[in-house]
Scaffold this active site. Structure first.
Site, PDB file in Angstrom:
ATOM      1  N   GLY A  32       0.828  -1.202   0.000  1.00  0.00           N
ATOM      2  CA  GLY A  32       0.000   0.000   0.000  1.00  0.00           C
ATOM      3  C   GLY A  32       0.863   1.252   0.000  1.00  0.00           C
ATOM      4  N   ASN A  33       0.378   2.272   0.727  1.00  0.00           N
ATOM      5  CA  ASN A  33       1.101   3.556   0.738  1.00  0.00           C
ATOM      6  C   ASN A  33       2.508   3.434   1.303  1.00  0.00           C
ATOM      7  OD1 ASN A  33      -0.837   5.130  -0.474  1.00  0.00           O
ATOM      8  ND2 ASN A  33      -1.840   5.682   1.448  1.00  0.00           N
ATOM      9  N   ILE A  34       2.627   2.781   2.449  1.00  0.00           N
ATOM     10  CA  ILE A  34       3.978   2.669   3.037  1.00  0.00           C
ATOM     11  C   ILE A  34       4.808   1.660   2.244  1.00  0.00           C
ATOM     12  CG2 ILE A  34       5.340   2.233   5.110  1.00  0.00           C
ATOM     13  CD1 ILE A  34       2.937   2.913   6.809  1.00  0.00           C
ATOM     14  N   ILE A 139       5.345  -2.590  11.117  1.00  0.00           N
ATOM     15  CA  ILE A 139       4.870  -1.196  11.121  1.00  0.00           C
ATOM     16  C   ILE A 139       3.371  -1.132  11.417  1.00  0.00           C
ATOM     17  CG2 ILE A 139       4.634   0.907   9.735  1.00  0.00           C
ATOM     18  CD1 ILE A 139       7.098   0.240   8.208  1.00  0.00           C
ATOM     19  N   HIS A 196       3.282   3.259  20.918  1.00  0.00           N
ATOM     20  CA  HIS A 196       2.968   4.165  19.811  1.00  0.00           C
ATOM     21  C   HIS A 196       1.475   4.494  19.858  1.00  0.00           C
ATOM     22  CE1 HIS A 196       3.410   6.162  16.049  1.00  0.00           C
ATOM     23  NE2 HIS A 196       2.627   5.325  15.392  1.00  0.00           N
TER      24      HIS A 196
HETATM   25  N1  LIG Z   1       4.084   2.135  13.248  1.00  0.00           N
HETATM   26  C1  LIG Z   1       3.896   3.351  12.755  1.00  0.00           C
HETATM   27  O1  LIG Z   1       4.538   4.312  13.168  1.00  0.00           O
HETATM   28  C2  LIG Z   1       2.922   3.543  11.654  1.00  0.00           C
HETATM   29  C3  LIG Z   1       2.023   2.552  11.356  1.00  0.00           C
HETATM   30  N2  LIG Z   1       1.147   2.686  10.312  1.00  0.00           N
HETATM   31  C4  LIG Z   1       0.300   1.537  10.025  1.00  0.00           C
HETATM   32  O2  LIG Z   1       0.834   0.818   8.903  1.00  0.00           O
HETATM   33  C5  LIG Z   1      -0.216   0.073   8.282  1.00  0.00           C
HETATM   34  C6  LIG Z   1      -0.146   0.245   6.767  1.00  0.00           C
HETATM   35  O3  LIG Z   1      -0.372   1.584   6.412  1.00  0.00           O
HETATM   36  P1  LIG Z   1      -0.523   2.002   4.863  1.00  0.00           P
HETATM   37  O4  LIG Z   1       0.563   1.411   4.050  1.00  0.00           O
HETATM   38  O5  LIG Z   1      -0.717   3.465   4.843  1.00  0.00           O
HETATM   39  O6  LIG Z   1      -1.888   1.261   4.514  1.00  0.00           O
HETATM   40  P2  LIG Z   1      -2.434   0.839   3.059  1.00  0.00           P
HETATM   41  O7  LIG Z   1      -3.886   0.549   3.219  1.00  0.00           O
HETATM   42  O8  LIG Z   1      -2.030   1.835   2.054  1.00  0.00           O
HETATM   43  O9  LIG Z   1      -1.652  -0.524   2.776  1.00  0.00           O
HETATM   44  C7  LIG Z   1      -1.891  -1.702   3.488  1.00  0.00           C
HETATM   45  C8  LIG Z   1      -1.782  -2.856   2.507  1.00  0.00           C
HETATM   46  O10 LIG Z   1      -1.913  -4.079   3.240  1.00  0.00           O
HETATM   47  C9  LIG Z   1      -2.566  -4.993   2.363  1.00  0.00           C
HETATM   48  N3  LIG Z   1      -3.098  -6.117   3.121  1.00  0.00           N
HETATM   49  C10 LIG Z   1      -4.241  -6.192   3.850  1.00  0.00           C
HETATM   50  N4  LIG Z   1      -4.365  -7.417   4.393  1.00  0.00           N
HETATM   51  C11 LIG Z   1      -3.269  -8.123   4.008  1.00  0.00           C
HETATM   52  C12 LIG Z   1      -2.819  -9.455   4.249  1.00  0.00           C
HETATM   53  N5  LIG Z   1      -3.531 -10.313   5.001  1.00  0.00           N
HETATM   54  N6  LIG Z   1      -1.660  -9.841   3.699  1.00  0.00           N
HETATM   55  C13 LIG Z   1      -0.940  -8.996   2.929  1.00  0.00           C
HETATM   56  N7  LIG Z   1      -1.321  -7.718   2.664  1.00  0.00           N
HETATM   57  C14 LIG Z   1      -2.471  -7.303   3.201  1.00  0.00           C
HETATM   58  C15 LIG Z   1      -3.634  -4.154   1.683  1.00  0.00           C
HETATM   59  O11 LIG Z   1      -4.100  -4.784   0.509  1.00  0.00           O
HETATM   60  C16 LIG Z   1      -2.887  -2.855   1.436  1.00  0.00           C
HETATM   61  O12 LIG Z   1      -2.293  -2.835   0.146  1.00  0.00           O
HETATM   62  C17 LIG Z   1      -1.506   0.537   8.950  1.00  0.00           C
HETATM   63  O13 LIG Z   1      -1.890  -0.407   9.938  1.00  0.00           O
HETATM   64  C18 LIG Z   1      -1.118   1.858   9.618  1.00  0.00           C
HETATM   65  O14 LIG Z   1      -1.917   2.173  10.731  1.00  0.00           O
HETATM   66  C19 LIG Z   1       1.122   3.823   9.552  1.00  0.00           C
HETATM   67  C20 LIG Z   1       1.980   4.851   9.826  1.00  0.00           C
HETATM   68  C21 LIG Z   1       2.928   4.814  10.908  1.00  0.00           C
HETATM   69  O1  LIG Z   2      -1.608   7.767  13.061  1.00  0.00           O
HETATM   70  C1  LIG Z   2      -1.726   6.720  12.407  1.00  0.00           C
HETATM   71  O2  LIG Z   2      -2.747   6.036  12.348  1.00  0.00           O
HETATM   72  C2  LIG Z   2      -0.520   6.224  11.689  1.00  0.00           C
HETATM   73  C3  LIG Z   2       0.625   6.288  12.617  1.00  0.00           C
HETATM   74  O3  LIG Z   2       0.793   5.439  13.458  1.00  0.00           O
HETATM   75  C4  LIG Z   2       1.419   7.514  12.628  1.00  0.00           C
HETATM   76  O4  LIG Z   2       1.429   8.268  11.647  1.00  0.00           O
HETATM   77  O5  LIG Z   2       2.081   7.749  13.642  1.00  0.00           O
END
Ligand SMILES: NC(=O)C1=CN([C@@H]2O[C@H](COP(=O)(O)OP(=O)(O)OC[C@H]3O[C@@H](n4cnc5c(N)ncnc54)[C@H](O)[C@@H]3O)[C@@H](O)[C@H]2O)C=CC1
Ligand SMILES: O=C([O-])CC(=O)C(=O)O
Length: 337
Positions: A32-34, A139, A196
């Site tokens: 996805g985005n990340i 993540i 977090h």
């Molecule tokens: N730890 C941190 O500091 C941060 C954590 N996040 C988290 O990271 C995660 C991903 O964020 P984004 O990339 O923006 O989301 P996104 O929705 O753009 O990408 C997530 C991807 O995971 C895929 N997916 C869903 N179920 C799956 C599975 N069972 N197996 C394989 N792929 C699967 C989806 O099809 C999608 O392409 C979210 O849970 C978000 O909250 C986001 C920002 C910071």
């Molecule tokens: O806020 C969210 O859901 C995604 C995240 O963890 C961050 O950007 O720190």
């Protein structure tokens, strides 16, 4: 590192250098985005080849091909392939997991546990089957509990399973402090401890400009306690601020950059000191929990947990954060066993 150019990487098992002709391989679970941003950064930094995995295999394959086509322009040779077959991640040195769902405005990260715990349990099985020797960076939110699920379900050693959050939270803290002081972000250091979420603990005492702690900068008249309190609050709400602005999904550029810093430290044995969600077995008086603390990341994975001294208020805030992560772990246990 370039294709076919011999390089030296230390052997994680015996500490001795060994020569290796192959590039590193990095698996990205979630395209996805990340995931897409991670692949782009890996190419630009020539960190290795990329296997992108997603339940939507076409999206993973399409992004891999698109990114590889930017290689001739930007001058990188990373091979990138995408799909929905776990066999493709075999032999990966590093796995970065973003699979799952991001939050939408009005949700907390904790609201994601119901959907994402099962996703992480599934991903853990894929990693266990195909690359059990990898260094795994999680993540997916809610972060600290999802790292715990990943380690439980993959059975990988605790030092090889880690969560990304502290590097991001600290980067936000550093940016806001740099703006307040009118100095380069390069000269600002900062540490954010704890889970977090809303209970994270930005440590003002351990945050500096060129080595000068923030409390001293207040005494020097560079800022006020009120302004620092507002920055601490903004840091803790850093993710929510972006979720509100984007209206759909959450931050991805800074989260990807943060995970790459961790992967790079492992692959290059840099031994950087980074705040990460690491497994505590007695450190900080906590046992059996993944939570954000400073660690040393090198070829051995998490090589050391850095135990900094906390004053009473900092310890109380950290304990509160640990309690909130424990609650989420209990919720995860009910979901994935
Ligand atoms: N730890 C941190 O500091 C941060 C954590 N996040 C988290 O990271 C995660 C991903 O964020 P984004 O990339 O923006 O989301 P996104 O929705 O753009 O990408 C997530 C991807 O995971 C895929 N997916 C869903 N179920 C799956 C599975 N069972 N197996 C394989 N792929 C699967 C989806 O099809 C999608 O392409 C979210 O849970 C978000 O909250 C986001 C920002 C910071
Ligand atoms: O806020 C969210 O859901 C995604 C995240 O963890 C961050 O950007 O720190």
């Amino acid at each position: 590192m370039g294709a076919g150019i011999p390089h030296i990487i230390p052997d994680a098992h015996n500490g001795l250098p060994r020569f290796c002709m192959a590039r590193n391989k990095i698996a990205l679970i979630g395209a996805g985005n990340i995931g897409g941003t991670l692949a782009h950064l890996i190419g630009l930094k020539e960190l290795g080849d990329v296997a992108l995995f997603d339940v939507f295999g076409g999206v993973a394959a399409g992004k891999a091909l698109d990114l590889m086509q930017s290689g001739p322009v930007d001058g990188f040779d990373s091979a990138m392939a995408g799909g929905s077959d776990y066999a493709a991640i075999a032999g990966s040195d590093v796995v970065i997991v973003t699979a799952g769902f991001p939050r939408q405005p009005g949700m907390s990260r904790d609201d994601l546990v119901a959907k994402n715990a099962g996703v992480i349990a599934q991903v853990a099985e894929g990693i266990k089957a195909h690359c059990p020797d990898a260094f795994v960076i999680v993540i997916t939110n809610p972060l600290d509990a999802m790292v715990w699920v990943m380690q439980l379900k993959s059975g990988l050693p605790h030092n090889k399973v880690v969560g990304m959050a502290g590097v991001l939270d600290s980067a936000r803290f550093r940016l806001f402090l740099a703006h307040e002081f009118g100095v380069s972000v390069e000269d600002v250091t900062a540490f954010v401890l704890g889970g977090h979420g809303d209970t994270m603990v930005p440590l003002t005492r351990y945050s500096t400009v060129a080595g000068i702690p923030v409390p001293d900068l207040i005494k020097m008249g560079w800022t006020t306690q009120e302004k620092i309190d507002a920055i601490v609050k903004r840091t803790a709400n850093g993710g929510g601020e972006i979720v509100k602005l984007l209206e759909k999904g959450s931050a991805f550029y800074a989260p990807a950059a943060s995970a790459i810093a961790m992967a790079e430290s492992y692959l290059k044995d840099k031994k950087r000191v980074l705040p990460c969600a690491a497994y505590l077995s007695g450190q900080y008086g906590i046992d059996g929990l993944y939570i954000g603390v400073p660690v040393v990341i090198g070829a051995g994975g998490v090589e050391r947990i850095v135990e900094i001294e906390l004053d009473a208020a900092e310890q109380a805030a950290f304990d509160k954060s640990c309690a909130s992560v424990r609650e989420l772990i209990e919720a995860s246990k009910k979901l994935v066993g």
